[in-house]
Write a protein that holds these residues in place. Structure first.
Motif, mmCIF file in Angstrom:
data_model
loop_
_atom_site.group_PDB
_atom_site.id
_atom_site.type_symbol
_atom_site.label_atom_id
_atom_site.label_comp_id
_atom_site.label_asym_id
_atom_site.label_seq_id
_atom_site.Cartn_x
_atom_site.Cartn_y
_atom_site.Cartn_z
ATOM 1 N N TYR A 107 25.532 37.522 7.107
ATOM 2 C CA TYR A 107 26.706 37.041 6.376
ATOM 3 C C TYR A 107 28.015 37.424 7.064
ATOM 4 N N ASP A 108 28.046 38.593 7.684
ATOM 5 C CA ASP A 108 29.276 39.103 8.273
ATOM 6 C C ASP A 108 29.466 38.765 9.747
ATOM 7 N N ASN A 109 28.398 38.348 10.450
ATOM 8 C CA ASN A 109 28.476 38.166 11.899
ATOM 9 C C ASN A 109 27.788 36.894 12.374
ATOM 10 N N TRP A 110 28.365 36.315 13.458
ATOM 11 C CA TRP A 110 27.638 35.327 14.236
ATOM 12 C C TRP A 110 26.794 36.154 15.193
ATOM 13 N N GLY A 111 25.509 35.858 15.296
ATOM 14 C CA GLY A 111 24.656 36.600 16.216
ATOM 15 C C GLY A 111 24.857 36.148 17.646
ATOM 16 N N ASP A 112 24.352 36.969 18.581
ATOM 17 C CA ASP A 112 24.383 36.587 19.992
ATOM 18 C C ASP A 112 23.658 35.262 20.172
ATOM 19 N N LEU A 113 24.230 34.380 20.971
ATOM 20 C CA LEU A 113 23.557 33.142 21.342
ATOM 21 C C LEU A 113 22.768 33.471 22.605
ATOM 22 N N ILE A 133 6.920 31.669 20.268
ATOM 23 C CA ILE A 133 7.198 31.635 21.699
ATOM 24 C C ILE A 133 6.964 33.046 22.224
ATOM 25 N N HIS A 134 6.144 33.175 23.250
ATOM 26 C CA HIS A 134 5.959 34.463 23.922
ATOM 27 C C HIS A 134 6.896 34.456 25.124
ATOM 28 N N ALA A 135 8.053 35.096 24.958
ATOM 29 C CA ALA A 135 9.093 35.057 25.979
ATOM 30 C C ALA A 135 8.867 36.127 27.038
ATOM 31 N N ILE A 136 9.257 35.786 28.264
ATOM 32 C CA ILE A 136 9.194 36.752 29.360
ATOM 33 C C ILE A 136 10.589 37.201 29.765
ATOM 34 N N SER A 137 11.604 36.432 29.363
ATOM 35 C CA SER A 137 12.976 36.833 29.684
ATOM 36 C C SER A 137 13.927 36.370 28.597
ATOM 37 N N LEU A 138 15.040 37.095 28.497
ATOM 38 C CA LEU A 138 16.079 36.781 27.526
ATOM 39 C C LEU A 138 17.421 36.971 28.219
ATOM 40 N N ALA A 139 18.324 36.029 28.025
ATOM 41 C CA ALA A 139 19.672 36.124 28.581
ATOM 42 C C ALA A 139 20.679 35.851 27.470
ATOM 43 N N ILE A 140 21.728 36.646 27.425
ATOM 44 C CA ILE A 140 22.808 36.439 26.462
ATOM 45 C C ILE A 140 23.732 35.354 27.016
ATOM 46 N N ILE A 141 23.910 34.274 26.263
ATOM 47 C CA ILE A 141 24.776 33.179 26.679
ATOM 48 C C ILE A 141 26.187 33.377 26.135
ATOM 49 N N ASP A 142 26.255 33.786 24.873
ATOM 50 C CA ASP A 142 27.539 33.982 24.213
ATOM 51 C C ASP A 142 27.377 35.153 23.243
ATOM 52 N N PRO A 143 28.124 36.240 23.436
ATOM 53 C CA PRO A 143 27.966 37.385 22.534
ATOM 54 C C PRO A 143 28.411 37.050 21.113
ATOM 55 N N GLY A 144 27.786 37.730 20.158
ATOM 56 C CA GLY A 144 28.133 37.520 18.757
ATOM 57 C C GLY A 144 29.493 38.087 18.425
ATOM 58 N N GLU A 145 29.954 37.776 17.224
ATOM 59 C CA GLU A 145 31.264 38.256 16.790
ATOM 60 C C GLU A 145 31.327 38.271 15.276
ATOM 61 N N ALA A 146 32.271 39.029 14.759
ATOM 62 C CA ALA A 146 32.468 39.097 13.316
ATOM 63 C C ALA A 146 33.001 37.761 12.804
ATOM 64 N N ILE A 147 32.572 37.393 11.613
ATOM 65 C CA ILE A 147 33.057 36.172 10.980
ATOM 66 C C ILE A 147 34.283 36.526 10.154
ATOM 67 N N GLU A 148 35.370 35.857 10.422
ATOM 68 C CA GLU A 148 36.586 36.084 9.644
ATOM 69 C C GLU A 148 36.484 35.314 8.336
ATOM 70 N N ARG A 149 36.739 36.017 7.284
ATOM 71 C CA ARG A 149 36.713 35.392 5.961
ATOM 72 C C ARG A 149 38.077 35.635 5.303
ATOM 73 N N PRO A 150 39.023 34.750 5.562
ATOM 74 C CA PRO A 150 40.360 34.941 4.986
ATOM 75 C C PRO A 150 40.330 34.800 3.465
ATOM 76 N N ILE A 151 41.207 35.531 2.836
ATOM 77 C CA ILE A 151 41.315 35.439 1.376
ATOM 78 C C ILE A 151 41.962 34.107 1.041
ATOM 79 N N GLU A 152 41.303 33.359 0.193
ATOM 80 C CA GLU A 152 41.805 32.046 -0.194
ATOM 81 C C GLU A 152 42.530 32.188 -1.531
ATOM 82 N N THR A 153 43.851 32.159 -1.482
ATOM 83 C CA THR A 153 44.659 32.390 -2.687
ATOM 84 C C THR A 153 44.380 31.364 -3.778
#
Length: 179
Positions: A107-113, A133-153
């Motif tokens: 809920y709070d973060n976009w995970g690593d792509l 899928i039985h993976a042999i390698s993993l590469a990070i394409i785009d690191p995750g980040e916090a999701i901004e949830r602005p207060i909606e007045t």
């Protein structure tokens, strides 16, 4: 005479290189979870490349780990617009590869792509017949980040208005029901 042999050797080298790469060419094209589900017989036992957002938890089991990668529009597009459905694949991989993941989607973060390369199993005999899928390698394409949830007045005003309306109706109903 030597000058004529060198181009011939170069052509032979390139031909051998192409022949070695052909069996793995399916690993170069991205495969979606929809394709894997709908064409599971064609992909069963094939080396594939799969991309998705790492979500949930990393479940370490000895030297290996389970992760779940969602390849739906929410993870890849980092979109808050809700439409469609969630889709993804379970991935079994070495724990040291899974340790590359720093942010998991919730809920709070976009995970690593991430991108994994591995063997697709339509009904894995090692894991109770589950699709994975039985993976042999993993590469990070785009690191995750916090999701901004602005207060909606606007929502705050609606909540206050509805709360006050409910309280008013409660007291009016209570007053009316007294003898």
């Amino acid at each position: 005479m030597m000058k004529r042999e060198r181009p011939h050797i170069a052509v032979s080298f390139v031909s051998l290189l192409v022949l070695f790469l052909l069996p793995t060419s399916s690993a170069l094209a991205l495969t979606s979870s929809t394709e894997l589900i709908e064409e599971h017989k064609a992909y069963d036992g094939q080396v594939i490349t799969f991309e998705g957002e790492a979500i949930g938890d990393i479940m370490v089991r000895g030297d290996n780990a389970w992760i779940h990668l969602n390849d739906d529009q929410y993870g890849k597009m980092r979109s808050r617009k809700l439409s469609g459905y969630n889709s993804g694949m379970a991935v079994w991989l070495p724990a040291n590869e899974a340790a590359k993941i720093t942010t998991l989607g919730n809920y709070d973060n976009w995970g690593d792509l991430v991108r994994v390369v591995g063997t697709f199993n339509a009904a894995c005999p090692e894991h109770g017949g589950d699709m994975d899928i039985h993976a042999i390698s993993l590469a990070i394409i785009d690191p995750g980040e916090a999701i901004e949830r602005p207060i909606e007045t606007e929502r705050i005003y609606w909540a206050l208005g509805l709360g006050l309306s409910s309280a008013l109706l409660f007291f009016l109903n209570r007053r009316k029901s007294r003898p």
